[in-house]
Design an enzyme around this catalytic site. Sequence first.
Site, PDB file in Angstrom:
ATOM      1  N   SER A   1       2.496  -2.628 -11.444  1.00  0.00           N
ATOM      2  CA  SER A   1       3.784  -2.010 -11.137  1.00  0.00           C
ATOM      3  C   SER A   1       4.632  -2.035 -12.399  1.00  0.00           C
ATOM      4  O   SER A   1       4.866  -3.096 -12.983  1.00  0.00           O
ATOM      5  CB  SER A   1       4.470  -2.794 -10.008  1.00  0.00           C
ATOM      6  OG  SER A   1       5.690  -2.195  -9.660  1.00  0.00           O
TER       7      SER A   1
ATOM      8  N   LYS B   1       1.608   2.159 -11.307  1.00  0.00           N
ATOM      9  CA  LYS B   1       2.697   2.513 -10.374  1.00  0.00           C
ATOM     10  C   LYS B   1       4.012   2.485 -11.139  1.00  0.00           C
ATOM     11  O   LYS B   1       4.371   1.456 -11.704  1.00  0.00           O
ATOM     12  CB  LYS B   1       2.759   1.527  -9.204  1.00  0.00           C
ATOM     13  CG  LYS B   1       3.868   1.882  -8.201  1.00  0.00           C
ATOM     14  CD  LYS B   1       3.826   1.001  -6.974  1.00  0.00           C
ATOM     15  CE  LYS B   1       4.646  -0.243  -7.130  1.00  0.00           C
ATOM     16  NZ  LYS B   1       4.734  -1.012  -5.876  1.00  0.00           N
ATOM     17  N   LEU B   2       4.717   3.604 -11.106  1.00  0.00           N
ATOM     18  CA  LEU B   2       6.006   3.679 -11.786  1.00  0.00           C
ATOM     19  C   LEU B   2       7.133   3.476 -10.793  1.00  0.00           C
ATOM     20  O   LEU B   2       7.190   4.163  -9.764  1.00  0.00           O
ATOM     21  CB  LEU B   2       6.176   5.049 -12.460  1.00  0.00           C
ATOM     22  CG  LEU B   2       5.113   5.477 -13.478  1.00  0.00           C
ATOM     23  CD1 LEU B   2       5.489   6.845 -14.057  1.00  0.00           C
ATOM     24  CD2 LEU B   2       4.969   4.445 -14.578  1.00  0.00           C
ATOM     25  N   LYS B   3       8.030   2.565 -11.094  1.00  0.00           N
ATOM     26  CA  LYS B   3       9.251   2.448 -10.306  1.00  0.00           C
ATOM     27  C   LYS B   3      10.152   3.630 -10.671  1.00  0.00           C
ATOM     28  O   LYS B   3      10.310   3.969 -11.859  1.00  0.00           O
ATOM     29  CB  LYS B   3       9.965   1.129 -10.625  1.00  0.00           C
ATOM     30  CG  LYS B   3       9.229  -0.114 -10.140  1.00  0.00           C
ATOM     31  CD  LYS B   3       9.293  -0.254  -8.625  1.00  0.00           C
ATOM     32  CE  LYS B   3       8.730  -1.581  -8.177  1.00  0.00           C
ATOM     33  NZ  LYS B   3       8.797  -1.748  -6.692  1.00  0.00           N
TER      34      LYS B   3
ATOM     35  N   ASP C   1       7.137   4.476  -6.845  1.00  0.00           N
ATOM     36  CA  ASP C   1       7.771   3.637  -5.825  1.00  0.00           C
ATOM     37  C   ASP C   1       9.283   3.742  -5.986  1.00  0.00           C
ATOM     38  O   ASP C   1       9.829   3.378  -7.028  1.00  0.00           O
ATOM     39  CB  ASP C   1       7.317   2.183  -6.004  1.00  0.00           C
ATOM     40  CG  ASP C   1       7.921   1.260  -4.960  1.00  0.00           C
ATOM     41  OD1 ASP C   1       8.559   1.760  -4.008  1.00  0.00           O
ATOM     42  OD2 ASP C   1       7.749   0.037  -5.100  1.00  0.00           O
TER      43      ASP C   1
ATOM     44  N   ASN D   1      11.595   2.424  -3.618  1.00  0.00           N
ATOM     45  CA  ASN D   1      12.332   1.338  -2.944  1.00  0.00           C
ATOM     46  C   ASN D   1      13.582   1.859  -2.233  1.00  0.00           C
ATOM     47  O   ASN D   1      14.689   1.336  -2.412  1.00  0.00           O
ATOM     48  CB  ASN D   1      12.711   0.232  -3.929  1.00  0.00           C
ATOM     49  CG  ASN D   1      11.507  -0.568  -4.412  1.00  0.00           C
ATOM     50  OD1 ASN D   1      11.146  -0.491  -5.583  1.00  0.00           O
ATOM     51  ND2 ASN D   1      10.868  -1.313  -3.522  1.00  0.00           N
TER      52      ASN D   1
ATOM     53  N   GLU E   1       5.923   6.052  -2.660  1.00  0.00           N
ATOM     54  CA  GLU E   1       6.157   4.872  -1.823  1.00  0.00           C
ATOM     55  C   GLU E   1       7.632   4.744  -1.458  1.00  0.00           C
ATOM     56  O   GLU E   1       8.495   4.755  -2.329  1.00  0.00           O
ATOM     57  CB  GLU E   1       5.681   3.627  -2.585  1.00  0.00           C
ATOM     58  CG  GLU E   1       5.814   2.334  -1.796  1.00  0.00           C
ATOM     59  CD  GLU E   1       5.311   1.141  -2.585  1.00  0.00           C
ATOM     60  OE1 GLU E   1       4.722   1.339  -3.678  1.00  0.00           O
ATOM     61  OE2 GLU E   1       5.517   0.005  -2.130  1.00  0.00           O
TER      62      GLU E   1
ATOM     63  N   ASP F   1       6.553   1.099   2.887  1.00  0.00           N
ATOM     64  CA  ASP F   1       6.550  -0.312   2.497  1.00  0.00           C
ATOM     65  C   ASP F   1       7.582  -1.030   3.360  1.00  0.00           C
ATOM     66  O   ASP F   1       7.271  -1.568   4.426  1.00  0.00           O
ATOM     67  CB  ASP F   1       6.874  -0.415   1.000  1.00  0.00           C
ATOM     68  CG  ASP F   1       7.081  -1.847   0.523  1.00  0.00           C
ATOM     69  OD1 ASP F   1       6.826  -2.783   1.307  1.00  0.00           O
ATOM     70  OD2 ASP F   1       7.494  -2.052  -0.634  1.00  0.00           O
TER      71      ASP F   1
ATOM     72  N   LYS G   1       2.447  -5.993   2.812  1.00  0.00           N
ATOM     73  CA  LYS G   1       2.911  -7.230   2.184  1.00  0.00           C
ATOM     74  C   LYS G   1       3.036  -8.281   3.287  1.00  0.00           C
ATOM     75  O   LYS G   1       3.875  -8.141   4.186  1.00  0.00           O
ATOM     76  CB  LYS G   1       4.270  -7.025   1.506  1.00  0.00           C
ATOM     77  CG  LYS G   1       4.227  -6.064   0.327  1.00  0.00           C
ATOM     78  CD  LYS G   1       5.617  -5.852  -0.237  1.00  0.00           C
ATOM     79  CE  LYS G   1       5.576  -4.903  -1.433  1.00  0.00           C
ATOM     80  NZ  LYS G   1       6.944  -4.553  -1.912  1.00  0.00           N
TER      81      LYS G   1
ATOM     82  N   GLY H   1       2.902  -6.357  -3.631  1.00  0.00           N
ATOM     83  CA  GLY H   1       3.229  -7.630  -4.251  1.00  0.00           C
ATOM     84  C   GLY H   1       4.729  -7.823  -4.341  1.00  0.00           C
ATOM     85  O   GLY H   1       5.495  -6.855  -4.270  1.00  0.00           O
TER      86      GLY H   1
END
Length: 371
Positions: free
Chosen positions: A137, A163-165, A191, A193, A216, A241, A265, A293
């Site tokens: 990540s 995985k790019l935030k 991702d 969030n 995500e 998620d 998770k 994670g």
Amino acid sequence: MNLKIEAVELRRVAIPLASPFRTSFSTQTERDVLLVRVITDQAEGWAECVAIADPLYSSEFTDGAHRIVADHLLPRLFAAERLNADLVAPLLEPVRGHRMAKAAVETAVLDAQLKAAGVPLSRHLGATATHVDSGVSVSIYDAVPELLDAVAGYLDAGYRRIKLKIEPGWDIEPVAAVRERFGDDVLLQVDANSAYTRSDARHLALLDAFGLLLIEQPLDEEDIAGHAQLARVVRTPICLDESVVSAQAAYEAIRTGACGIVNIKPGRVGGYLEARRVHDVCAAAGIPVWAGGMLETGIGRAANLALGGLPNFTLPSDISASDRYFEQDLTEPITMTEDGRIEIPTGPGIGVAPIPEVLAELTVTAQVLKP
């Protein structure tokens, strides 16, 4: 097998990150970790609470989890004459929510139980693999050249997936730059969030051009209907998620078309036993899963590896080697092979324990509670 709890130690450790980790909701430079050690008449077990210092990823946070465990969860376990891991969730059910705190307690009991029986957690859960594909990540950076340097380093290290935030203002440009620099063969996903809203649907559809594995958690965790709408606008699979907090939540999200992939998770869903149920629900529906994670130390990461060996974990995980996040892990370092795989621990229970000298050095507080 039933155990009798003799004492529980709640230990807070402060472990610095190897580099700052920036997401759409915070920048972390250190992990404030609550460790739970259950001491029984037959063995002791360790677990890590994945709540972070502030209630930004979810409503749980480390100080709150510590208080919940000490004041509300442990008294219920202490009242039981004898117990095993299957009994922990029913005993704690009267306490609403607090899944991360409950997961830590259940996992510590499960670790003690399996160590007493000489059974690895992976075998207990039904894992069929010996290794887990490792992905990484990647934090949000101030500029694209810094991001490209970081991605180059992770690919050179052998990670199988990037995985790019992302967040509003840091999405299309960095994804396009990574795709252009490293080519179409790199497994790539993003991702958010929960950083976007339904009104961003057409903007998020621009990501379809880059052949991503998944997007995500783009919307708020409670906006299941919004994710279902978004899934009809974008071609890239939507992965949930934060929204999936139980097997029931996974079933409802799948039933309504809100996701095509699920990130599991264990801390988020209340423990490894519920995580296995989420896995089973997804497998029955033909929905692939992968292991997420929470910047865990070796304690939590070892347990995540055991879960990641189940057969429907068909996408690369977020389980990285210890040196991705820590100069010094709490356990012996978890290492990755040159081809980007990590071996699932084979010892009893979670298969690892803290290094005493490291644990002593990083401990901030320790509290022992007894029945």
